[in-house]
Write an enzyme that holds these catalytic residues in place. Sequence first.
Site, PDB file in Angstrom:
ATOM      1  N   ARG A 168       0.826  -1.220   0.000  1.00 57.38           N
ATOM      2  CA  ARG A 168       0.000   0.000   0.000  1.00 57.38           C
ATOM      3  C   ARG A 168       0.856   1.265   0.000  1.00 57.38           C
ATOM      4  O   ARG A 168       0.430   2.296  -0.521  1.00 57.38           O
ATOM      5  CB  ARG A 168      -0.945  -0.009   1.203  1.00 57.38           C
ATOM      6  CG  ARG A 168      -2.107  -0.952   0.983  1.00 57.38           C
ATOM      7  CD  ARG A 168      -3.094  -0.897   2.100  1.00 57.38           C
ATOM      8  NE  ARG A 168      -4.353  -1.481   1.657  1.00 57.38           N
ATOM      9  CZ  ARG A 168      -5.372  -1.747   2.445  1.00 57.38           C
ATOM     10  NH1 ARG A 168      -5.302  -1.478   3.731  1.00 57.38           N
ATOM     11  NH2 ARG A 168      -6.474  -2.267   1.961  1.00 57.38           N
ATOM     12  N   GLY A 205      -8.518  -8.644   0.203  1.00 61.90           N
ATOM     13  CA  GLY A 205      -7.286  -8.985   0.921  1.00 61.90           C
ATOM     14  C   GLY A 205      -6.914 -10.448   0.820  1.00 61.90           C
ATOM     15  O   GLY A 205      -5.740 -10.790   0.643  1.00 61.90           O
ATOM     16  N   LYS A 254     -18.917 -15.848   2.919  1.00 59.71           N
ATOM     17  CA  LYS A 254     -20.357 -15.612   3.093  1.00 59.71           C
ATOM     18  C   LYS A 254     -21.072 -15.100   1.858  1.00 59.71           C
ATOM     19  O   LYS A 254     -20.623 -14.156   1.208  1.00 59.71           O
ATOM     20  CB  LYS A 254     -20.547 -14.578   4.199  1.00 59.71           C
ATOM     21  CG  LYS A 254     -20.288 -15.134   5.581  1.00 59.71           C
ATOM     22  CD  LYS A 254     -20.664 -14.078   6.560  1.00 59.71           C
ATOM     23  CE  LYS A 254     -20.661 -14.591   7.975  1.00 59.71           C
ATOM     24  NZ  LYS A 254     -20.842 -13.474   8.901  1.00 59.71           N
ATOM     25  N   GLY A 302     -12.965  -3.755   0.190  1.00 57.81           N
ATOM     26  CA  GLY A 302     -14.316  -3.224   0.442  1.00 57.81           C
ATOM     27  C   GLY A 302     -14.690  -2.177  -0.583  1.00 57.81           C
ATOM     28  O   GLY A 302     -15.788  -2.195  -1.154  1.00 57.81           O
TER      29      GLY A 302
HETATM   30  P1  AMP Z   1     -14.300 -13.314   2.595  1.00 62.39           P
HETATM   31  O1  AMP Z   1     -13.727 -12.363   3.597  1.00 62.39           O
HETATM   32  O2  AMP Z   1     -15.788 -13.370   2.573  1.00 62.39           O
HETATM   33  O3  AMP Z   1     -13.700 -13.152   1.215  1.00 62.39           O
HETATM   34  O4  AMP Z   1     -13.906 -14.782   3.093  1.00 62.39           O
HETATM   35  C1  AMP Z   1     -12.584 -15.202   3.213  1.00 62.39           C
HETATM   36  C2  AMP Z   1     -12.561 -16.376   4.137  1.00 62.39           C
HETATM   37  O5  AMP Z   1     -13.382 -17.395   3.612  1.00 62.39           O
HETATM   38  C3  AMP Z   1     -11.194 -16.977   4.311  1.00 62.39           C
HETATM   39  O6  AMP Z   1     -10.759 -16.730   5.629  1.00 62.39           O
HETATM   40  C4  AMP Z   1     -11.420 -18.454   4.054  1.00 62.39           C
HETATM   41  O7  AMP Z   1     -10.799 -19.296   5.009  1.00 62.39           O
HETATM   42  C5  AMP Z   1     -12.922 -18.596   4.152  1.00 62.39           C
HETATM   43  N1  AMP Z   1     -13.397 -19.754   3.403  1.00 62.39           N
HETATM   44  C6  AMP Z   1     -13.162 -20.068   2.126  1.00 62.39           C
HETATM   45  N2  AMP Z   1     -13.686 -21.271   1.822  1.00 62.39           N
HETATM   46  C7  AMP Z   1     -14.259 -21.746   2.941  1.00 62.39           C
HETATM   47  C8  AMP Z   1     -14.943 -22.942   3.276  1.00 62.39           C
HETATM   48  N3  AMP Z   1     -15.106 -23.908   2.363  1.00 62.39           N
HETATM   49  N4  AMP Z   1     -15.419 -23.078   4.527  1.00 62.39           N
HETATM   50  C9  AMP Z   1     -15.212 -22.106   5.438  1.00 62.39           C
HETATM   51  N5  AMP Z   1     -14.574 -20.963   5.193  1.00 62.39           N
HETATM   52  C10 AMP Z   1     -14.098 -20.783   3.966  1.00 62.39           C
END
Ligand code: AMP
Length: 401
Positions: free
Chosen positions: A42, A359, A203, A382
Site C-alpha cells: 500500500r 485482501g 459468506k 471493500g
Molecule cells: P471473505 O472475507 O468473505 O472473502 O472470506 C474469506 C474467508 O473465507 C477466508 O478466511 C477463508 O478461510 C474462508 N473460506 C473459504 N472457503 C471456505 C470454506 N469452504 N469453509 C469455510 N470458510 C471458507
Amino acid sequence: MTEKPALKLKRLQDLQFRGKRVLARVDYNVPMKGSRIEDDARIRATLPTLEALIAGGAKVVLISHLGRPKGKADPKYTLKPAAEALAKLLKKPVAFAPDCVGPEAEKAVAALKSGGVLLLENLRFHAEEEANDPAFAKALAKHGDLFIQDAFGALHRAHASTAGVTRLLPGAIGFLVQKELEFLDRAIGNPTRPFLAIIGGAKVSDKLLVLDKLLERVDALLIGGGMAYTFLAAQGINIGKSLLEKDQIDAAKAVIEKAYNKKVECLLPADHVAVREIKPDAEIVVTQAMSIPSDLIGVDIGPHTIEFFDEHVAKAKTIFWNGPMGIFEIPAFADGSLAVAKAMAEATKGGATTIVGGGDSLSVLKKAGLADRMSHCSTGGGASLELLEGKVLPGLAALAS
Ligand code: AMP
C-alpha cells in the site's frame, strides 16, 4: 447509498501545486507484526502520486489511518514505521509528527520546504476521524492549500479525512485512485468479452449485492469458497457439515434464477476437498460429485472443478476475482485458490485483463508469487466491491461536489 451517477473528478495532473501545501490522504493501513511492516504494497502504491508531487515542488503532508486504535493514542498503531519505510522507498527523508492535528502537527507542516514530505500520526488516534467531526476536518484542512485523495481503500468510508476535509479544500484524485477507477470502472462499464467473474470467500450475505450487479455485466460467473455450499443447498444438494447460511438460501436461489434469465453461465463446484475436522493434518476426502457426505465439511474446490474453472479462465478476455476458493490459510486446502491464481496469471500473459480485489485473494497471489502477474490488484477490497456494486463511494462523492 445512492445509485452511481457519472462523477466529475479533478485529477492530480489538473492542479498547480508548486510551493503549495498539499494535504494527501493515503492508505498506509499496512499489515504489521509488532513494529515491522509485513507488506508495504500500500505504501509502494502511492509512490507515483508522491513522486509527481515532489517533482512538482509541493510541500507534501500525508495523512492516513492504521488499524483500529479506538479513538485514542496507542503506540501499537503508530505510523512511524510507515514514515521510515516511505523514506527508504523515496530515497529521501520523510518527517514525522506525533499528532495529526494541533500545534505539533502545525509546526511540522510550517517547517516543510518545497519537495519535502511529512507524515502525520494515525488519524484514528482521534475518535473525531471516524465520526466525520466538522471541527476535526477543519483542523486537518489547516495543513493544506490543496487536497489529494489517493486512499482508495478508505473511499467507502465517510470519515473526516475522506469526506469532511474534501469539502474544505480544492482537491483532486491521485494516480492510485485514478488507476483503480480506470480498471474497476472499465470492468463494470465496458469489458472486453467474454467477461468472467470468480467469486469466493466465506459468506453469501457479504457478496450478494456484488453478485447481483455482476450478473448484469458478466458472461459467466464461477462461485467457489464457503459461500458455494449455500448455493448448492439451495439446489437441494447435500452439503454435509459445510458452511451454510440458511437465511441466504432464497437469495442464492434468486441469483441462480437471475443468471438463468440473463443467460449468464453460473457455475458451482462439481467436486470438493472435504474433511471430518478443520485442521492442517486432517485426512482429506475428494468427493466424486457435487454432494458431500453428511459427516464431512467442504474446505476447497475439488480437482474436477479446478479443471473446468481453468477452462473458463482460459477462454475469458476480462476476469474479475474476489474471494478464496477454500480455507486457503491451511496449505492443504489452498489448491483451488492457487489454481485460480495460476490460471489468471496465464490469462494475463495471453492478453486478458485480470483484476483482483480483496485482501484474501491478494494473500493467495502473494503466496503463489503471482501478484505482479495480474493487470490490476486493487488496494481496497471493500471499496472495490462497493464500486462494482454500483455505489457512489462517499470519499469520491465528497470530492466531486
Ligand atoms: P471473505 O472475507 O468473505 O472473502 O472470506 C474469506 C474467508 O473465507 C477466508 O478466511 C477463508 O478461510 C474462508 N473460506 C473459504 N472457503 C471456505 C470454506 N469452504 N469453509 C469455510 N470458510 C471458507
